[in-house]
Design an enzyme around this catalytic site. Structure first.
Site, PDB file in Angstrom:
ATOM      1  CG  ASP A 171       7.778 -59.545  80.088  1.00  0.00           C
ATOM      2  OD1 ASP A 171       8.462 -60.397  79.514  1.00  0.00           O
ATOM      3  OD2 ASP A 171       7.832 -59.335  81.320  1.00  0.00           O
ATOM      4  CD  GLU A 176       7.090 -64.197  78.010  1.00  0.00           C
ATOM      5  OE1 GLU A 176       8.101 -64.874  78.177  1.00  0.00           O
ATOM      6  OE2 GLU A 176       6.715 -63.335  78.829  1.00  0.00           O
TER       7      GLU A 176
HETATM    8  C1  BGC Z   1      10.893 -62.315  79.991  1.00  0.00           C
HETATM    9  C2  BGC Z   1      11.972 -62.637  80.990  1.00  0.00           C
HETATM   10  C3  BGC Z   1      11.713 -61.802  82.238  1.00  0.00           C
HETATM   11  C4  BGC Z   1      10.296 -62.030  82.763  1.00  0.00           C
HETATM   12  C5  BGC Z   1       9.898 -61.000  83.751  1.00  0.00           C
HETATM   13  C6  BGC Z   1       9.697 -62.864  80.718  1.00  0.00           C
HETATM   14  O1  BGC Z   1       8.958 -63.787  80.333  1.00  0.00           O
HETATM   15  O2  BGC Z   1      11.064 -62.898  78.739  1.00  0.00           O
HETATM   16  O3  BGC Z   1      13.251 -62.394  80.483  1.00  0.00           O
HETATM   17  O4  BGC Z   1      12.622 -62.166  83.221  1.00  0.00           O
HETATM   18  O5  BGC Z   1       9.354 -61.978  81.731  1.00  0.00           O
HETATM   19  O6  BGC Z   1       9.701 -59.769  83.131  1.00  0.00           O
END
Ligand code: BGC
Length: 495
Positions: free
Chosen positions: A187, A246
């Site tokens: 994340d 991500e």
């Molecule tokens: C996740 C989100 C989340 C955020 C904070 C992101 O990019 O996909 O759903 O709210 O990270 O953890």
């Protein structure tokens, strides 16, 4: 297990609380996921990605983790996790779990016991905004100091400049790797290290943008040695465990920095998710991605949907047109070279659900005083059967109300229809196994996209005049074709 299985894998994202409820509390859970593995096997995906199921006070639906090495009782137990993993593996499905290293929950014991793991300041040191609205600094009443949170105040950011944090996460990664997971979705992978001088961001902030392009405080060079160390760790395990970051930038060259040979194997590429339904923009996104990633020897990934953005049929105009384009986009997604991510419900063509504000739960709604509605509309539970209100997802009231339209969109009703989006997706996943090699564009004309990979051609009429399909046998079409012509908003695969 095949080496580099992830290079052309199809990952299926499961928002755990919205997939299948096994114990009648209105929330999806791990035994629920386990009971639906045969469906995923039948669908033909290679791997599943489970969103966070760890103990959480739920300020951001599990992306606020209070314990990284356990399962929240509402989602099951560690034994349930092990059983799910064993069943998935027996069916030939790999499983990756979501790791949230940018921040913990404020309820994580570290926040009190290890304050040095977090980013503190005696005063608000800069103008940084929270992604969810408001400032990124909040006062901790107990210490009288301010702590950083790029997301909600209940999600304090960790200080990755502290090496002890590295050691903690090494232990966490090992815990799940030892249990047998096939990898991690990381994340906010671009955000872990912040500008050490905490300099101001340039205003005005486009905080509504999903991409972090505008932030200069993230994407710091120190993050790369960290990922090299995680890659070395993952490589000490058998089975080719994968790290998927991500990394939320719109420029694929920035993403490429994270997938150099000794770093993460994959990073999300959201260029298609940012693109409107426009042939030129989509083609630029594809070319830009392939060239930036091949420069570093990495595999591209492709994503149209996830749990943070409105559903594709809705983004592409809604109604019949939106669904038609989303079906065409599915054939495009699954024909591209690299790894593809499908979000649960995308194979049904689910649209964004309308919700009353009173039912919405995403913190974005309250943090922005209602100016932004938040992400609940794409998180409405999965409809398995025709009858509401639980549509086979739950026998209780679902945690978000499910719209009546989910009956005809349910997997049960689509099973019975050979022209359904589900049938299209299944067929595409089957034929996808024949696709290989690089992408070669075939020039068709304005508004159209077509390319070949080995013996298969994918043609998409985005918004042009109907055109005559190139030579070959049509093996799949997103719409019924007449006279071998492809209408606007349709795609076909030819062999
Ligand atoms: C996740 C989100 C989340 C955020 C904070 C992101 O990019 O996909 O759903 O709210 O990270 O953890």
């Amino acid at each position: 297990m095949a080496a580099e299985w992830w290079r052309d894998a199809v990952f299926y994202e499961i928002y755990v609380r919205s997939f299948a409820d096994s114990d009648g509390d209105g929330l999806g859970d791990l035994p629920g996921v386990r009971s639906r593995l045969p469906y995923l096997r039948e669908l033909g995906v290679d791997a599943i990605w489970l969103t966070p199921f760890y103990p959480t006070p739920d300020a951001d639906h599990g992306y606020d983790v209070a314990d990284y090495v356990d399962v929240d009782l509402r989602f099951g137990t560690l034994a349930d996790f092990d059983a799910l993993l064993a069943d998935a593996h027996a069916l030939g499905l790999r499983v990756i779990v979501d790791i949230v290293p940018n921040h913990t929950s404020i309820a994580h014991p570290w926040f009190r016991e290890r304050p040095e793991y977090y980013v503190w300041s005696d005063e608000v040191p800069n103008n940084w905004p929270s992604v969810f609205g408001g400032p990124a600094w909040s006062l901790d009443e107990r210490t009288g100091r301010y702590y950083l949170h790029l997301f909600a105040p209940e999600q304090p950011d960790l200080d990755w400049h502290n090496e002890a944090v590295w050691h903690e996460f090494e232990r966490i990664l090992r815990f799940w790797l030892d249990r047998g997971v096939d990898g991690f979705r990381i994340d906010v992978a671009h955000g872990l290290f912040k500008d050490p001088e905490l300099r101001d961001e340039r205003e005005p902030f486009p905080v509504t943008a999903f991409s972090s392009d505008w932030r200069s405080a993230v994407d710091q060079p120190e993050v790369h040695p960290l990922y090299r160390s995680w890659r070395r760790l993952a490589d000490t395990y058998d089975g080719d465990r994968v790290l998927v970051g991500e990394v939320v930038f719109s420029d694929p060259k920035r993403i490429a920095q994270y997938v150099r040979r000794d770093e993460l194997q994959l990073a999300f590429n959201f260029t298609l998710l940012f693109a409107p339904w426009d042939a030129e923009t989509i083609r630029r996104a594809i070319d830009g991605t392939l060239s930036a990633l091949s420069d570093v020897g990495a595999t591209a990934t492709w994503v149209f949907e996830n749990h943070d953005v409105p559903r594709l049929p809705t983004r592409f105009g809604g109604g019949a047109d939106g669904l038609r384009r989303a079906r065409a986009a599915l054939l495009l997604l699954l024909a591209l070279p690299g790894a593809a991510f499908v979000y649960a419900g995308q194979e049904l063509g689910l649209e964004e659900g309308e919700l009353d504000d009173a039912d919405r739960q995403d913190p974005i709604l309250a943090r922005t005083g209602g100016a932004r509605k938040g992400r609940d509309g794409c998180r409405i539970p999965f409809p398995w059967s025709v009858e509401g209100p639980g549509f086979g997802f739950t026998t209780a009231a679902p945690w978000l109300p499910m719209p009546a339209s989910f009956g005809v969109l349910s997997s049960a009703s689509q099973e019975a229809d050979s022209a359904s989006t589900l049938a299209l997706c299944r067929a595409a996943l089957r034929i996808r196994r024949e696709l290989g090699g690089a992408l070669q564009w075939v020039e068709i004309g304005p508004g159209a996209l077509a390319f070949t990979r080995a013996s298969v051609t994918c043609a998409v009429n985005v918004d042009g005049e109907p055109f005559e399909l190139p030579d070959g046998e049509v093996v799949l079409a997103s719409e019924p074709l007449s006279d071998n012509r492809l209408p606007a908003g349709a795609a076909a695969w030819l062999r």
